[in-house]
Design a protein around this motif. Structure first.
Motif, PDB file in Angstrom:
ATOM      1  N   LEU A  49      78.167  82.531 -18.047  1.00  0.00           N
ATOM      2  CA  LEU A  49      78.075  81.143 -18.508  1.00  0.00           C
ATOM      3  C   LEU A  49      77.871  81.058 -20.016  1.00  0.00           C
ATOM      4  N   THR A  50      77.200  82.044 -20.607  1.00  0.00           N
ATOM      5  CA  THR A  50      77.061  82.032 -22.074  1.00  0.00           C
ATOM      6  C   THR A  50      78.440  82.158 -22.719  1.00  0.00           C
ATOM      7  N   ALA A  51      79.223  83.117 -22.236  1.00  0.00           N
ATOM      8  CA  ALA A  51      80.584  83.287 -22.781  1.00  0.00           C
ATOM      9  C   ALA A  51      81.419  82.037 -22.528  1.00  0.00           C
ATOM     10  N   ALA A  52      81.300  81.480 -21.320  1.00  0.00           N
ATOM     11  CA  ALA A  52      82.123  80.326 -20.938  1.00  0.00           C
ATOM     12  C   ALA A  52      81.843  79.127 -21.845  1.00  0.00           C
ATOM     13  N   VAL A  53      80.564  78.843 -22.102  1.00  0.00           N
ATOM     14  CA  VAL A  53      80.207  77.692 -22.940  1.00  0.00           C
ATOM     15  C   VAL A  53      80.743  77.905 -24.361  1.00  0.00           C
ATOM     16  N   LEU A  54      80.570  79.122 -24.881  1.00  0.00           N
ATOM     17  CA  LEU A  54      81.029  79.386 -26.246  1.00  0.00           C
ATOM     18  C   LEU A  54      82.541  79.206 -26.348  1.00  0.00           C
ATOM     19  N   LEU A  55      83.267  79.795 -25.420  1.00  0.00           N
ATOM     20  CA  LEU A  55      84.728  79.738 -25.499  1.00  0.00           C
ATOM     21  C   LEU A  55      85.250  78.324 -25.284  1.00  0.00           C
ATOM     22  N   GLN A  56      84.713  77.648 -24.270  1.00  0.00           N
ATOM     23  CA  GLN A  56      85.201  76.302 -23.963  1.00  0.00           C
ATOM     24  C   GLN A  56      84.954  75.359 -25.142  1.00  0.00           C
ATOM     25  N   ASN A  57      83.800  75.536 -25.781  1.00  0.00           N
ATOM     26  CA  ASN A  57      83.490  74.670 -26.923  1.00  0.00           C
ATOM     27  C   ASN A  57      84.310  74.996 -28.163  1.00  0.00           C
ATOM     28  N   GLU A  58      84.913  76.179 -28.163  1.00  0.00           N
ATOM     29  CA  GLU A  58      85.811  76.514 -29.277  1.00  0.00           C
ATOM     30  C   GLU A  58      87.216  76.002 -29.022  1.00  0.00           C
ATOM     31  N   GLY A  59      87.420  75.383 -27.882  1.00  0.00           N
ATOM     32  CA  GLY A  59      88.742  74.822 -27.597  1.00  0.00           C
ATOM     33  C   GLY A  59      89.588  75.678 -26.677  1.00  0.00           C
ATOM     34  N   TYR A  60      89.021  76.783 -26.189  1.00  0.00           N
ATOM     35  CA  TYR A  60      89.789  77.594 -25.234  1.00  0.00           C
ATOM     36  C   TYR A  60      89.752  76.944 -23.857  1.00  0.00           C
ATOM     37  N   ASN A  61      90.813  77.208 -23.115  1.00  0.00           N
ATOM     38  CA  ASN A  61      90.929  76.665 -21.770  1.00  0.00           C
ATOM     39  C   ASN A  61      90.462  77.755 -20.797  1.00  0.00           C
ATOM     40  N   THR A  62      89.289  77.584 -20.236  1.00  0.00           N
ATOM     41  CA  THR A  62      88.702  78.671 -19.452  1.00  0.00           C
ATOM     42  C   THR A  62      88.361  78.223 -18.039  1.00  0.00           C
ATOM     43  N   ILE A  63      88.073  79.210 -17.220  1.00  0.00           N
ATOM     44  CA  ILE A  63      87.672  78.946 -15.836  1.00  0.00           C
ATOM     45  C   ILE A  63      86.625  80.003 -15.458  1.00  0.00           C
ATOM     46  N   VAL A  64      85.602  79.585 -14.724  1.00  0.00           N
ATOM     47  CA  VAL A  64      84.590  80.535 -14.227  1.00  0.00           C
ATOM     48  C   VAL A  64      84.764  80.652 -12.719  1.00  0.00           C
ATOM     49  N   ALA A  65      84.899  81.883 -12.222  1.00  0.00           N
ATOM     50  CA  ALA A  65      84.981  82.097 -10.767  1.00  0.00           C
ATOM     51  C   ALA A  65      83.778  82.930 -10.340  1.00  0.00           C
ATOM     52  N   ASP A  66      83.118  82.510  -9.290  1.00  0.00           N
ATOM     53  CA  ASP A  66      82.005  83.295  -8.766  1.00  0.00           C
ATOM     54  C   ASP A  66      82.236  83.519  -7.270  1.00  0.00           C
ATOM     55  N   ALA A  67      82.006  84.742  -6.826  1.00  0.00           N
ATOM     56  CA  ALA A  67      82.226  85.068  -5.412  1.00  0.00           C
ATOM     57  C   ALA A  67      81.281  84.277  -4.517  1.00  0.00           C
ATOM     58  N   ASN A  68      80.180  83.830  -5.080  1.00  0.00           N
ATOM     59  CA  ASN A  68      79.228  83.036  -4.310  1.00  0.00           C
ATOM     60  C   ASN A  68      78.982  81.729  -5.054  1.00  0.00           C
ATOM     61  N   THR A  69      77.748  81.553  -5.540  1.00  0.00           N
ATOM     62  CA  THR A  69      77.436  80.319  -6.268  1.00  0.00           C
ATOM     63  C   THR A  69      76.753  80.688  -7.584  1.00  0.00           C
ATOM     64  N   ILE A  70      76.673  79.725  -8.479  1.00  0.00           N
ATOM     65  CA  ILE A  70      76.037  79.973  -9.782  1.00  0.00           C
ATOM     66  C   ILE A  70      74.581  80.418  -9.544  1.00  0.00           C
ATOM     67  N   GLY A  71      74.187  81.505 -10.219  1.00  0.00           N
ATOM     68  CA  GLY A  71      72.801  81.980 -10.104  1.00  0.00           C
ATOM     69  C   GLY A  71      72.524  82.787  -8.853  1.00  0.00           C
ATOM     70  N   PHE A  72      73.570  83.176  -8.119  1.00  0.00           N
ATOM     71  CA  PHE A  72      73.394  83.918  -6.863  1.00  0.00           C
ATOM     72  C   PHE A  72      72.915  85.352  -7.119  1.00  0.00           C
ATOM     73  N   GLY A  73      73.320  85.916  -8.241  1.00  0.00           N
ATOM     74  CA  GLY A  73      73.057  87.338  -8.506  1.00  0.00           C
ATOM     75  C   GLY A  73      71.784  87.577  -9.313  1.00  0.00           C
ATOM     76  N   THR A  74      71.856  88.535 -10.220  1.00  0.00           N
ATOM     77  CA  THR A  74      70.655  89.015 -10.907  1.00  0.00           C
ATOM     78  C   THR A  74      69.949  87.923 -11.708  1.00  0.00           C
ATOM     79  N   THR A  75      70.691  87.012 -12.359  1.00  0.00           N
ATOM     80  CA  THR A  75      70.012  85.984 -13.155  1.00  0.00           C
ATOM     81  C   THR A  75      69.123  85.113 -12.272  1.00  0.00           C
ATOM     82  N   GLY A  76      69.531  84.918 -11.022  1.00  0.00           N
ATOM     83  CA  GLY A  76      68.721  84.127 -10.098  1.00  0.00           C
ATOM     84  C   GLY A  76      67.502  84.869  -9.576  1.00  0.00           C
TER      85      GLY A  76
END
Ligand code: FES
Length: 512
Positions: A49-76
């Motif tokens: 999500l850190t990379a995604a926010v930075l890139l999207q705000n720079e005007g890149y067209n991005t997509i985040v895919a997660d096998a489960n849900t946001i925060g499901f893994g180690t950050t959660g």
């Protein structure tokens, strides 16, 4: 134990971070499979999500895919300590990578810290962020020499630290260090803030979308997902281990860390982050959730699939009760992290993969700062900007392991299919005494099977051969999962993948 559980995580136990949090929903219907995205980010934790926010705000067209849900893994499941020091101390960093390498590592740690703070300010993220002093103390002569190394290394790279007499701990210590300006936060609230910022910038999140692998077709990366195929110019694997067999499997080893959160009878909660120097070390802090104070005590780490999770929690609880007057145990949970082979994280182009496929792993116990700086480094690399960290953290910095193909071959020998895939449970003596809600790897006709007896007493059997590279999984009786001791893949009681690098579930075995 608290049973409220608003967002899922990769284990049966609840952490306090899941409670009462409603993460903004899934946007899968907004995905345009016919589009070629500038970047597909796989994994919705702090790195992704850190990379995604930075890139999207720079005007890149991005997509985040997660096998489960946001925060499901180690950050959660992190204990969410934010430090200016690291598990690879700066003296160790200097001896492995020279003075310049150690300085660069300190810059990365501190820049990761600053990025968290600036995201919180910029996106007005309400995530219980608090600045606290940090203390590290030594109880023995051996630990003292480690503490002195920590001090010496930090001074050399210019990270502020001082010796101090007074540590907010009931433990008797010989000598201690104080690091001012450390911090803590609620990791899932922080992720939620990043997710909202990302969506506000036009980003798209596809949850429950497993990326099985990426191929290069005429310069476009095609990511095969469980339902579809996404097209992208760049792919970031923010999943610790990229899927399938790759060099990161040999560079970073999976570990489990345990946290117990208790309420105390008195108000002896430390207003600080406190660490000892034992091996593995204990880490302690206080967090107020819904107006209630919790003392979080972590430690008892061991390699995934190698230790005894039940004993780890028992040891931690015994440790807390020795020093604090515990009123109640509110939570206990564990989480996975990855220790790098040489002390530095692996962030950058994935070796032996098509150009534009990036990965990030090996954060040790410093995932908040290193996950954040990894997001920044990867966004720089996708943007074709140079990054001063690129060379030092390159996943290609270790020469390819000669036995790579040998490894695959060796494990392929174990990766048998369960030929006699029907057997009678009643005939297997070893399963007779298996208590309810417990699993065990047992042998049937000379072949191993992973057997789990559910809460109603029914036996479920899986092929125990990890679908990544053929190691035999081990039962984790606390998180109720099957954990692979080789590269940390984890599966739930039905064989469904919880944690990569595998993308394939454990097959069920028919029983009579
Ligand atoms: Fe690699 Fe299981 S995770 S063999």
């Amino acid at each position: 134990m608290t049973t409220t559980n608003n967002i899922p995580r990769d284990g049966r136990l609840n952490s306090p971070w899941q409670k009462g949090i409603l993460i903004p929903g899934d946007d899968k219907k907004k995905v345009r499979p016919e589009n070629t995205y500038d970047c597909l980010i796989v994994g919705g934790g702090i790195t992704g999500l850190t990379a995604a926010v930075l890139l999207q705000n720079e005007g890149y067209n991005t997509i985040v895919a997660d096998a489960n849900t946001i925060g499901f893994g180690t950050t959660g499941g992190t204990s969410a300590h934010i430090n200016t020091f690291a598990d690879t101390n700066y003296k160790e960093a200097a001896s492995a990578f020279g003075e310049e390498g150690a300085k660069l590592f300190a810059e990365a740690i501190n820049e990761g810290f600053d990025l968290i703070r600036s995201n919180i300010d910029k996106y007005k993220i309400d995530c219980d962020f608090e600045t606290k002093p940090g203390f590290v103390y030594a109880e023995t002569d051996k630990e003292l020499s480690f503490l002195e190394d920590m001090f010496e290394g930090a001074v050399k790279v210019g990270v502020p630290v001082e010796y101090i007499e007074d540590v907010p701990t009931p433990v008797k210590y010989i000598k201690a260090l104080k690091w001012d300006g450390q911090a803590q936060f609620h990791p899932v609230k922080y992720l939620k803030g990043l997710q909202e910022a990302y969506i506000a910038a036009g980003g798209v999140i596809a949850e429950n979308t497993l990326v099985e692998g990426v191929t290069n077709e005429d310069g476009v990366l095609i990511a095969k997902t469980s339902e579809n195929a996404y097209r992208a110019r760049n792919v970031i694997y923010a999943t610790h281990m990229p899927p399938n067999i790759n060099v990161i499997n040999f560079e970073a080893a999976p570990y489990r860390s345990y946290v117990v959160a208790v309420k105390l009878k008195s108000d002896a909660y430390p207003d600080a982050l406190v660490y000892d120097c034992q091996e593995p070390y204990h880490y302690i802090r206080t967090h107020v959730i819904d107006g209630e104070k919790l003392l979080l005590v972590g430690g008892a780490d061991h390699k995934t699939g190698h230790g005894d999770p039940e004993k780890a929690f028992a040891d931690l609880e015994e440790y807390i009760r020795k020093y604090y007057d515990v009123a109640s145990v509110e939570y206990q949970w564990s989480s996975q992290y990855y220790i790098p082979a040489d002390g530095f994280p692996y962030i950058g182009q994935l070796p032996f993969a098509a150009d534009g496929i990036f990965c990030a792993s090996g954060y040790n116990g410093n995932g908040m700062m290193l996950g954040s700086i990894a997001g920044k480094i990867l966004s720089d690399l996708v943007s074709k900007r140079s990054s001063k960290y690129e060379k030092a953290f390159s996943p290609a910095r270790i020469k390819p392991i000669d036995s790579f193909t040998e490894f695959v071959k060796e494990n392929a020998d174990v990766a048998y299919r369960f030929v006699a895939d029907r057997f009678n449970v009643d005939e297997i003596d070893t399963l007779k005494d298996l208590p309810n809600d417990t699993g065990k790897v047992v042998e049937v006709d000379g072949k191993k099977v992973a057997a789990y007896r559910d809460e109603q007493g029914k036996i479920h059997v899986l092929n125990p051969v990890c679908t990544h590279a053929g190691c035999i999984v081990a039962w984790n009786g606390e998180e109720k999962s099957w954990d692979c001791p080789c590269h940390g893949a984890r599966y739930d009681i039905n064989g469904k993948v919880l944690t990569g690098p595998t993308t394939r579930d454990l097959p069920a075995i028919n029983i009579a």
